[in-house]
Design an enzyme around this catalytic site. Structure first.
Site, PDB file in Angstrom:
ATOM      1  N   LYS A  10       0.778  -1.168  -0.041  1.00 51.68           N
ATOM      2  CA  LYS A  10       0.223   0.000   0.201  1.00 51.68           C
ATOM      3  C   LYS A  10       0.710   1.281  -0.383  1.00 51.68           C
ATOM      4  O   LYS A  10       1.870   1.201   0.079  1.00 51.68           O
ATOM      5  CB  LYS A  10      -0.760  -0.062   1.752  1.00 51.68           C
ATOM      6  CG  LYS A  10      -2.036  -1.197   0.725  1.00 51.68           C
ATOM      7  CD  LYS A  10      -2.716  -1.494   2.546  1.00 51.68           C
ATOM      8  CE  LYS A  10      -3.901  -2.090   2.144  1.00 51.68           C
ATOM      9  NZ  LYS A  10      -5.011  -2.658   3.187  1.00 51.68           N
ATOM     10  N   TYR A  50     -12.326  -2.115  -2.877  1.00 53.66           N
ATOM     11  CA  TYR A  50     -13.181  -2.180  -1.841  1.00 53.66           C
ATOM     12  C   TYR A  50     -13.971  -2.457  -2.155  1.00 53.66           C
ATOM     13  O   TYR A  50     -14.998  -1.915  -0.790  1.00 53.66           O
ATOM     14  CB  TYR A  50     -12.079  -1.548  -1.393  1.00 53.66           C
ATOM     15  CG  TYR A  50     -10.724  -1.862  -0.750  1.00 53.66           C
ATOM     16  CD1 TYR A  50     -10.173  -2.652   0.255  1.00 53.66           C
ATOM     17  CD2 TYR A  50      -9.957  -0.676  -0.719  1.00 53.66           C
ATOM     18  CE1 TYR A  50      -9.244  -3.543   0.232  1.00 53.66           C
ATOM     19  CE2 TYR A  50      -8.917  -1.082  -0.228  1.00 53.66           C
ATOM     20  CZ  TYR A  50      -8.106  -2.203   0.377  1.00 53.66           C
ATOM     21  OH  TYR A  50      -7.437  -2.238   1.077  1.00 53.66           O
ATOM     22  N   ASN A 113      -2.003   0.049   6.989  1.00 54.49           N
ATOM     23  CA  ASN A 113      -1.031  -1.116   7.797  1.00 54.49           C
ATOM     24  C   ASN A 113      -0.176  -1.698   6.467  1.00 54.49           C
ATOM     25  O   ASN A 113      -0.284  -2.905   6.613  1.00 54.49           O
ATOM     26  CB  ASN A 113      -2.332  -2.268   8.086  1.00 54.49           C
ATOM     27  CG  ASN A 113      -3.614  -2.284   7.229  1.00 54.49           C
ATOM     28  OD1 ASN A 113      -3.328  -1.759   6.067  1.00 54.49           O
ATOM     29  ND2 ASN A 113      -4.521  -2.900   7.260  1.00 54.49           N
ATOM     30  N   HIS A 116      -1.786  -5.515   1.508  1.00 58.10           N
ATOM     31  CA  HIS A 116      -3.673  -6.503   1.274  1.00 58.10           C
ATOM     32  C   HIS A 116      -2.734  -7.298   1.061  1.00 58.10           C
ATOM     33  O   HIS A 116      -2.010  -7.632   0.214  1.00 58.10           O
ATOM     34  CB  HIS A 116      -4.364  -5.153   0.054  1.00 58.10           C
ATOM     35  CG  HIS A 116      -5.467  -6.379  -0.321  1.00 58.10           C
ATOM     36  ND1 HIS A 116      -6.118  -6.216   0.631  1.00 58.10           N
ATOM     37  CD2 HIS A 116      -5.437  -7.176  -1.663  1.00 58.10           C
ATOM     38  CE1 HIS A 116      -7.077  -7.218  -0.081  1.00 58.10           C
ATOM     39  NE2 HIS A 116      -6.631  -7.586  -1.178  1.00 58.10           N
ATOM     40  N   GLU A 127     -10.061 -10.247  -7.165  1.00 62.17           N
ATOM     41  CA  GLU A 127      -8.862  -9.193  -7.520  1.00 62.17           C
ATOM     42  C   GLU A 127      -7.792  -9.744  -8.869  1.00 62.17           C
ATOM     43  O   GLU A 127      -7.627  -8.456  -9.351  1.00 62.17           O
ATOM     44  CB  GLU A 127      -8.155  -9.487  -5.841  1.00 62.17           C
ATOM     45  CG  GLU A 127      -9.291  -9.144  -5.292  1.00 62.17           C
ATOM     46  CD  GLU A 127      -8.680  -9.055  -3.492  1.00 62.17           C
ATOM     47  OE1 GLU A 127      -9.633  -8.617  -2.138  1.00 62.17           O
ATOM     48  OE2 GLU A 127      -7.602  -9.626  -3.243  1.00 62.17           O
TER      49      GLU A 127
END
Ligand code: IDP
Ligand code: MG
Length: 139
Positions: A10, A50, A113, A116, A127
């Site tokens: 990310k 998402y 965080n 993913h 995905e």
């Protein structure tokens, strides 16, 4: 069973200059990158990715974050790749992630965080196709 999963390094992790460390963790765990893109996704792309979280209070903030800078999007292949990557990542909240996991090492908070990872064969399929249309799923 060899299978594929989608991983994203990310924008927070790219900003921290830990792309190399994270890719190295995948490789050492037997998760082989078989496709990889460095890209800044537009907000609508993040929203589509998402979409399952559309109703959650953090949805807008999450999509703003995910489109705030470049990410590295990868397809990883290996034995039990989906579960193995989730183990390597650690819990969603880095404060609760086990020591030695990517999120414990590089995550900032429950939103920022670092990584993913797909959570099931169905989400992996969606995905991978989302970012790598035309790529066949194995396993
Ligand atoms: P996961 O990434 O561990 O599978 P999900 O529940 O699928 O976690 O949530 C997707 C992403 O949304 C998380 O990785 C994180 O960036 C963000 N997120 C999840 N829960 C929260 C929250 O309570 N507040 C803010 N952001 C969150
Ligand atoms: Mg998830």
């Amino acid at each position: 069973m060899s299978e594929r999963t989608l991983a994203i390094i990310k924008p927070d992790a790219v900003n921290k200059h830990v792309i190399g460390d994270i890719v190295s963790r995948y490789e050492k765990a037997g998760l082989k990158p078989v496709a990889m893109r460095l890209m800044q996704m537009g907000k609508p792309v993040a929203e589509g990715f998402y979409a399952v979280h559309k109703a959650r209070p953090f949805f807008d903030s999450l999509c703003t974050f995910m489109s705030s800078g470049p990410s590295v999007v990868l397809v990883l292949q290996g034995e039990n790749a989906i579960k193995k990557n989730r183990e390597l990542m650690g819990a969603t909240d880095p404060a609760k992630a086990e020591k030695g996991t990517i999120r414990a090492a590089h995550g900032t908070n429950i939103e920022y965080n670092a990584v993913h990872g797909s959570d099931s064969p169905e989400t992996a399929k969606f995905e991978i196709t989302y970012f790598f249309p035309g790529m066949d799923i194995i396993g």
